[in-house]
Design an enzyme around this catalytic site. Structure first.
Site, mmCIF file in Angstrom:
data_model
loop_
_atom_site.group_PDB
_atom_site.id
_atom_site.type_symbol
_atom_site.label_atom_id
_atom_site.label_comp_id
_atom_site.label_asym_id
_atom_site.label_seq_id
_atom_site.Cartn_x
_atom_site.Cartn_y
_atom_site.Cartn_z
ATOM 1 N N CYS A 23 41.585 38.637 35.158
ATOM 2 C CA CYS A 23 42.092 38.978 33.846
ATOM 3 C C CYS A 23 41.944 37.899 32.790
ATOM 4 O O CYS A 23 42.169 38.156 31.629
ATOM 5 C CB CYS A 23 43.559 39.338 33.990
ATOM 6 S SG CYS A 23 44.454 38.202 35.036
HETATM 7 C C1 SAM Z 1 44.577 39.023 39.592
HETATM 8 S S1 SAM Z 1 44.028 38.320 41.071
HETATM 9 C C2 SAM Z 1 44.154 39.648 42.174
HETATM 10 C C3 SAM Z 1 45.481 39.893 42.762
HETATM 11 C C4 SAM Z 1 45.478 40.904 43.874
HETATM 12 N N1 SAM Z 1 45.059 42.215 43.442
HETATM 13 C C5 SAM Z 1 46.861 40.984 44.504
HETATM 14 O O1 SAM Z 1 47.506 41.991 44.366
HETATM 15 O O2 SAM Z 1 47.275 40.017 45.139
HETATM 16 C C6 SAM Z 1 42.302 38.217 40.848
HETATM 17 C C7 SAM Z 1 41.581 37.476 41.960
HETATM 18 O O3 SAM Z 1 40.175 37.659 41.806
HETATM 19 C C8 SAM Z 1 39.527 36.511 42.324
HETATM 20 N N2 SAM Z 1 38.150 36.488 41.805
HETATM 21 C C9 SAM Z 1 37.729 36.114 40.584
HETATM 22 N N3 SAM Z 1 36.408 36.300 40.450
HETATM 23 C C10 SAM Z 1 35.976 36.792 41.627
HETATM 24 C C11 SAM Z 1 34.717 37.185 42.109
HETATM 25 N N4 SAM Z 1 33.634 37.122 41.339
HETATM 26 N N5 SAM Z 1 34.637 37.661 43.378
HETATM 27 C C12 SAM Z 1 35.741 37.747 44.168
HETATM 28 N N6 SAM Z 1 36.960 37.372 43.750
HETATM 29 C C13 SAM Z 1 37.084 36.911 42.503
HETATM 30 C C14 SAM Z 1 40.403 35.376 41.832
HETATM 31 O O4 SAM Z 1 40.201 34.208 42.601
HETATM 32 C C15 SAM Z 1 41.802 35.987 41.964
HETATM 33 O O5 SAM Z 1 42.394 35.609 43.184
#
Ligand code: SAM
EC number: 2.1.1.37
Length: 512
Positions: free
Chosen positions: A132
């Site tokens: 986000c």
């Molecule tokens: C808002 S958090 C998600 C939270 C999750 N849905 C939960 O309920 O715990 C977004 C996550 O996406 C990961 N992220 C960011 N870019 C990414 C990518 N290109 N591939 C995989 N993960 C990614 C970040 O490290 C972060 O942990």
């Protein structure tokens, strides 16, 4: 009900997956089976894997005991995994063995998804939201300060297209996409992006140039829509879920989109509002052991801390001018607590928890008898009095946290623009009698927005307290450094809310 394959993207520490996979159908089975969780950050990935392992062993009393030994620190994770090799291998496979990034490791990730879909007879769902930062309001104001920042060149804006790619491959019956409120108003080149995002989600195959991909109807989980395919009927704010109305002790407002494949002839229900609003911070965390903060920037010493707090209590009495009012003195009860630790492990007091059910049953683990991730951080000595002031002010003012204008001069930080209004909310106490404000990953930075309501503890919330407000069960163990743990907790979807979303999806798939 048939097993449902879950593909969990941008999984973080796994809040969404935890809640959804916990849903139980009428026969007592848990139909949602996580096939893969994709996460690129290593500490979150480790948490995710540890929890995936826990889910696989939790029905065995013996294995649970071994897990408790690990989280209490008496065996290592390698030793735990060696004791339960099959489950450990399966957990590692679920999280792709290593942190993986969508966009960078697509070949491997897409192959796994292909294989899972091919080998599964039954419905499948994709869950998770692209990160986000680029959309979030805070992110935008930060980005605005970056010289020559161009939103359209920020790849995070387009990570949702990675999500569409996976939808085109998996063609799930349902997807659940979570994001921050800022996604509703984020702009690129002056144009609001949300209508375009909705358009893309309705027709992922068009964006990814994949033939024979069915379209999706996008539903709100809180407002019934007559014809959700028609953009006229969708009010963007209809997608906003206010978690505090669904049994979460926290005012967390997030956008959640429910995509249902066009060939599914069933309409989802909406979430049922809880009659327990608000669940207060005190009822959510009040049973956790009291702790003292430490000192940052100088040697931490309990005697020094105690004498600082005693002096602060006298100063605070003077500042608040309460010494002549016995009733207020008793209400505040500033007498320092003695022999507080900075870390607690034993959770002897959990029977006293006043958390309302069903949240109580969801959070507590009576066999654990231990508090995980409950350790305070250090604060600047000057901030201890400010924290005590904020907490005492809230107690005297029905839970209202003081704004900068409410601070006496002697407590004002040496900040050039402290009085300008931009720092009106520089310190915020999480009041005992209200739901918490949003637990964000900012809690990893300084804790000023997450001050504990007890003026005698003079500290910000611990990871465990933040995790409680986010409705992570007490046996959910956060890996990594304390800063990383805070980030994980702040990023997650509250699992208790996720479970309710899972029930909506389960009902929809059951009807269909
Ligand atoms: C808002 S958090 C998600 C939270 C999750 N849905 C939960 O309920 O715990 C977004 C996550 O996406 C990961 N992220 C960011 N870019 C990414 C990518 N290109 N591939 C995989 N993960 C990614 C970040 O490290 C972060 O942990």
């Amino acid at each position: 009900m048939k097993d449902v394959l879950v593909i969990d993207l941008f999984a973080g520490p796994g809040g969404l997956g935890e809640g959804i996979s916990s849903c139980t159908d009428e026969s007592g089975n848990k139909p949602f089976k996580i096939g893969v969780s994709v996460e690129r950050e290593s500490s979150a990935h480790k948490t995710l894997t540890t929890r995936a392992f826990f889910r696989k062993i939790k029905d065995s009393e013996k294995a649970r005991k071994d897990y408790y030994k690990y989280v209490r620190g008496s065996i290592t994770r390698d030793e735990l995994f060696l004791l339960h090799q099959e489950e450990a291998q399966s957990a590692l496979a679920e999280t792709l063995h290593e942190p993986r990034a969508l966009g960078k490791d697509n070949e491997l990730i897409h192959k796994r998804i292909h294989d899972l879909v091919k080998g599964h007879r039954g419905p499948r769902i994709v869950i998770g939201g692209p990160p986000c930062q680029a959309y979030s309001l805070a992110g935008r104001s930060r980005n605005a300060g970056i010289k020559n920042y161009k939103a359209e060149e920020d790849h995070r804006h387009f990570l949702y297209k990675e999500y569409l790619q996976v939808i085109s491959i998996a063609q799930p019956e349902v997807f659940v996409m979570e994001n921050v409120r800022g996604i509703l108003s984020a702009k690129v080149d002056g144009e609001v992006m949300f209508p375009q995002i909705l358009k893309d989600l309705r027709n992922p195959g068009l964006v990814t140039e994949t033939d024979d991909v069915l379209g999706y109807k996008i539903y709100s989980l809180v407002v019934d829509a007559d014809d959700p395919k028609d953009p006229q009927y969708i009010n963007p704010s209809d997608f906003l879920i206010r978690s505090e109305f669904y049994g979460v002790p926290q005012a967390r407002h997030r956008v959640i989109l429910l995509g249902v494949r066009d060939d599914i002839d069933a309409i989802p229900t909406t979430l049922n509002k809880s009659d327990q609003y608000p669940i207060s911070v005190e009822s959510a965390i009040g049973d956790l052991p009291a702790l003292r903060s430490g000192f940052s920037k100088k040697k931490d010493d309990v005697k020094d801390w105690e004498s600082t707090i005693s002096e602060n209590a006298i100063r605070l009495n003077r500042i608040l001018r309460i010494s002549n009012d016995q009733e207020l003195v008793e209400k505040l009860n500033l007498a320092p607590l003695s022999s507080l630790n900075r870390k607690a492990t034993l959770h002897s007091n959990f029977q006293s928890a006043t958390i309302p059910t069903p949240l109580k049953d969801w959070l507590l683990d009576k066999d654990l008898n231990y508090v995980l991730n409950h350790e305070t951080r250090g604060h600047m000595a000057d901030d201890l009095l400010r924290y005590a002031f904020c907490a005492a002010y809230a107690l005297l003012n029905n839970g209202t946290s003081p704004k900068s204008r409410d601070f006496p001069n002697q407590l004002a930080p040496k900040h050039a623009n402290w009085d300008s209004g931009t720092h009106a909310d520089r310190f915020r106490v999480q009041s005992a009698n209200k739901e918490a404000t949003t637990v964000t990953s900012h809690i990893s930075k300084d804790g000023h927005y997450f001050i504990h309501y007890d003026p005698r503890q003079c500290r910000s919330l611990t990871v465990r307290e933040a995790a409680r407000l986010q409705t992570f069960p007490d046996n959910y163990f956060f890996e990594g450094t304390r800063t990383q743990q805070y980030v994980q907790v702040g990023n997650a979807v509250p699992p208790f809310l996720a479970q309710q979303i899972g029930k909506v999806v389960m009902k929809l798939l059951g009807n269909y």
